[in-house]
Design a protein around this motif. Structure first.
Motif, short mmCIF file in Angstrom:
data_model
loop_
_atom_site.label_atom_id
_atom_site.label_comp_id
_atom_site.label_asym_id
_atom_site.label_seq_id
_atom_site.Cartn_x
_atom_site.Cartn_y
_atom_site.Cartn_z
N LYS A 289 0.37 4.38 -7.89
CA LYS A 289 -0.04 4.62 -6.51
C LYS A 289 -1.47 5.13 -6.38
CE LYS A 289 3.81 3.40 -4.55
NZ LYS A 289 4.57 2.95 -5.73
N SER B 55 -1.18 0.11 -3.28
CA SER B 55 -0.29 0.59 -2.22
C SER B 55 1.06 -0.09 -2.29
CB SER B 55 -0.93 0.31 -0.85
OG SER B 55 -0.02 0.62 0.20
N ASP C 226 -0.68 -3.01 3.84
CA ASP C 226 -1.99 -2.54 3.37
C ASP C 226 -2.72 -3.65 2.61
OD1 ASP C 226 -1.70 -0.06 4.48
OD2 ASP C 226 -1.04 0.90 2.61
#
Length: 592
Positions: A201, A205, A210
């Motif tokens: 992470k 994402s 995103d």
């Protein structure tokens, strides 16, 4: 920008490569006549391959998401019907003596992020430079004979269709509609979908909407699978680690082979592992030397672990994957200053500073971690006049690696030049006993004429070691050769007097590339270098070597005090029809 034309790339060829796209023949992106559309690009590449079947092939290696999956059936934007095949362009001299398994391998990708218009065009210009430059430029010719260059122009063709049709969307990802996102936000970021540090992470994402969404699973996307599957077949399995993530702190070492380059835009950066974290990789010495040398061409900033211009983490990307999993030297370019680069800045800025480093990287694809640490050759010049081939060059261990303003000198650039070897009509990697090779001499410590010895005799193995009359006489009892002193030439030669004679055994001089030039090592007795930057020269009596009229190739390679041999540079030289035999036959003369 520092455009290093001192390296032996032909200005003429570079000019040919950057003249632009013929819009009368191939379709271009609307409002950008310098960029071929995806269809125009495929058409132009096929035409080039058809005209150069011995140098270029195009192969289908996979399919885009929409090729076998339903796309978004609703929304305000059209999508391509039926998807696309993914193609790789391979360029190499298929008729060269060196077979595929012995050639260096270089893989270059572009079009991973669809909105970046310039990278596929730059890659196409590079392909055209290499194909059109074959048998015209000496460096390009030997690269094509010794290396396979594999280029995927559009890793993400579905996304590219969207980016060209709807430029206002700046489409980045593929067209996988999962996730319930808006009409312009769905898809998977291919450059976060690779199976190394996937799902971290810090650099990707988990939100499907995103721009850096990593996908549902490792290599979930067909575009990712197409690239990784091809890379696994291209680079040797023997250099891979069993568990890349658990072994990420272990060095690969200097014997790895293969080069990977990913082209993106924009910002003006060179990036290399690690990218998923702000730390050095275990092979940082070689990778940082690589990044520094590429900076010499384009002056891009270094975006890598532990560097001051490290911007952010990127996990599951191509660069870390190809290094950590495939075991190859891996880096990427962020070219230009805009996703939709303007044509003027592309033609006059991006292209001229980024074609030469791609040629340079192809030179060292066989053993990148070794050759990048060696000295580079600049200002190579070879000319024929009055029966002599005169060669001059500059060798530097530091110029390319220690040229970043504000950066400390790097350890790979701090060695002394110990040898600059010249090879005539044989590449150093192909050198064998009996081929023509000599150690070049320092231009600043030129020999006096009375110390001159026959250059032609330096190919001999035993007799040539003896530079004094008494030494020559002593050699008569050794059993392998009978040596005699030639008074007029002041040199010790085999009794039969053949300047080209080379009767030593493989045990005496070694064999293959590891001992290339060993037959001329007696030059070291009077060629002494004492710095990391040396200007060198050599004059070869073409008459006494009985060179045939026509084109010959001069190759030059330098070695430093750590034993690293740098990239090879070469030049063609035309030997004219033999004239009256020179009165200087068999002698080395002061370079003029």
């Amino acid at each position: 920008m520092n455009i290093p034309f001192r390296l032996s790339l032909s200005l003429l060829l570079l000019t040919t490569a950057v003249i632009g796209v013929d819009t009368r023949v191939y379709d271009t992106i609307q409002s950008r006549s310098c960029f071929r559309s995806m269809q125009g690009m495929l058409d132009s590449m096929q035409d080039l391959a058809d005209k150069n079947s011995n140098l270029m092939t195009i192969t289908n290696i996979g399919e885009s998401y929409l090729k076998n999956n339903e796309g978004r059936a609703y929304g305000k934007y059209d999508i391509p019907t039926g998807g696309y095949d993914i193609y790789v362009v391979k360029i190499t001299d298929s008729n060269s003596d060196r077979k595929s398994q012995k050639k260096g391998k270089m893989l270059i990708t572009s079009g991973v992020h669809a909105r970046e218009w310039a990278p596929p065009e730059l890659l196409a210009r590079y392909i055209e430079l290499m194909v059109n430059g074959y048998d015209v430029n000496a460096d390009i010719t030997w690269i094509m004979q010794h290396t396979e260059i594999h280029a995927i122009l559009y890793v993400n063709p579905d996304g590219r269709w969207m980016a060209e049709k709807y430029p206002e969307l700046y489409w980045r990802k593929n067209l996988n509609p999962d996730g319930g996102c808006g009409d312009s936000a769905y898809g998977v970021d291919i450059n976060r979908n690779f199976d190394f540090k996937w799902g971290d992470k810090a650099g990707a994402s988990g939100n499907p909407c995103d721009s850096d969404y990593h996908g549902k699973s490792r290599e979930s996307e067909p575009e990712t699978k197409a690239l990784t599957g091809y890379a696994k077949g291209l680079f040797p399995a023997s250099q891979r680690k069993n568990n890349p993530e658990n072994q990420m702190n272990e060095k690969f070492g200097e014997e790895i082979t293969g080069m990977y380059v990913d082209l993106h835009s924009s910002g003006g950066y060179i990036y290399y592992p690690w990218g998923h974290k702000d730390e050095k990789s275990p092979d940082d010495e070689a990778l940082q030397a690589l990044g520094r040398k590429i900076h010499h061409f384009n002056e891009y900033k270094l975006w890598a672990g532990s560097q001051p211009d490290f911007l952010y983490e990127a996990s599951g990307d191509t660069s870390d994957y190809l290094y950590a999993v495939m075991g190859v030297a891996s880096l990427g370019f962020e070219i230009g200053d805009n996703f939709q680069q303007e044509c003027n800045s592309f033609e006059n800025g991006v292209v001229p500073i980024n074609l030469p480093p791609l040629v340079y990287l192809a030179k060292i694809a066989q053993k990148p971690y070794k050759e990048v640490k060696g000295p580079d050759i600049f200002d190579l010049n070879a000319r024929y006049e009055k029966g002599m081939i005169r060669v001059s060059a500059h060798a530097s261990d530091s110029e390319m690696v220690n040229g970043i303003r504000g950066f400390p000198d790097f350890r790979t650039g701090g060695q002394t030049i110990t040898k600059v070897q010249l090879y005539l009509d044989v590449h150093p990697d192909d050198y064998k006993l009996g081929d023509s090779s000599w150690a070049m001499q320092s231009a600043s410590r030129r020999l006096e004429s009375e110390d001159i010895r026959s250059i032609a005799t330096e190919r001999s193995v035993d007799c040539k070691k003896f530079m004094k009359k008494k030494q020559c006489k002593r050699a008569k009892g050794e059993g392998r050769r009978i040596c005699e002193w030639f008074t007029q030439e002041k040199t010790c030669r085999g009794k039969n007097g053949s300047a080209g004679d080379n009767l030593g055994s493989a045990e005496d001089v070694g064999s293959g590339a590891e001992n290339a030039g060993a037959a001329a090592e007696d030059n070291d007795a009077f060629v002494e270098f004492n710095s990391g930057d040396e200007t060198v020269e050599l004059a070869i009596d073409a008459t006494s070597l009985s060179l045939s009229p026509g084109r010959h190739t001069v190759y030059v390679q330098a070695t430093d005090s750590d034993g690293y041999r740098g990239p090879v540079s070469s030049e063609f030289v035309e030997v004219s029809q033999r004239q009256r035999e020179s009165s200087l036959r068999g002698s080395r003369v002061p370079f003029q």
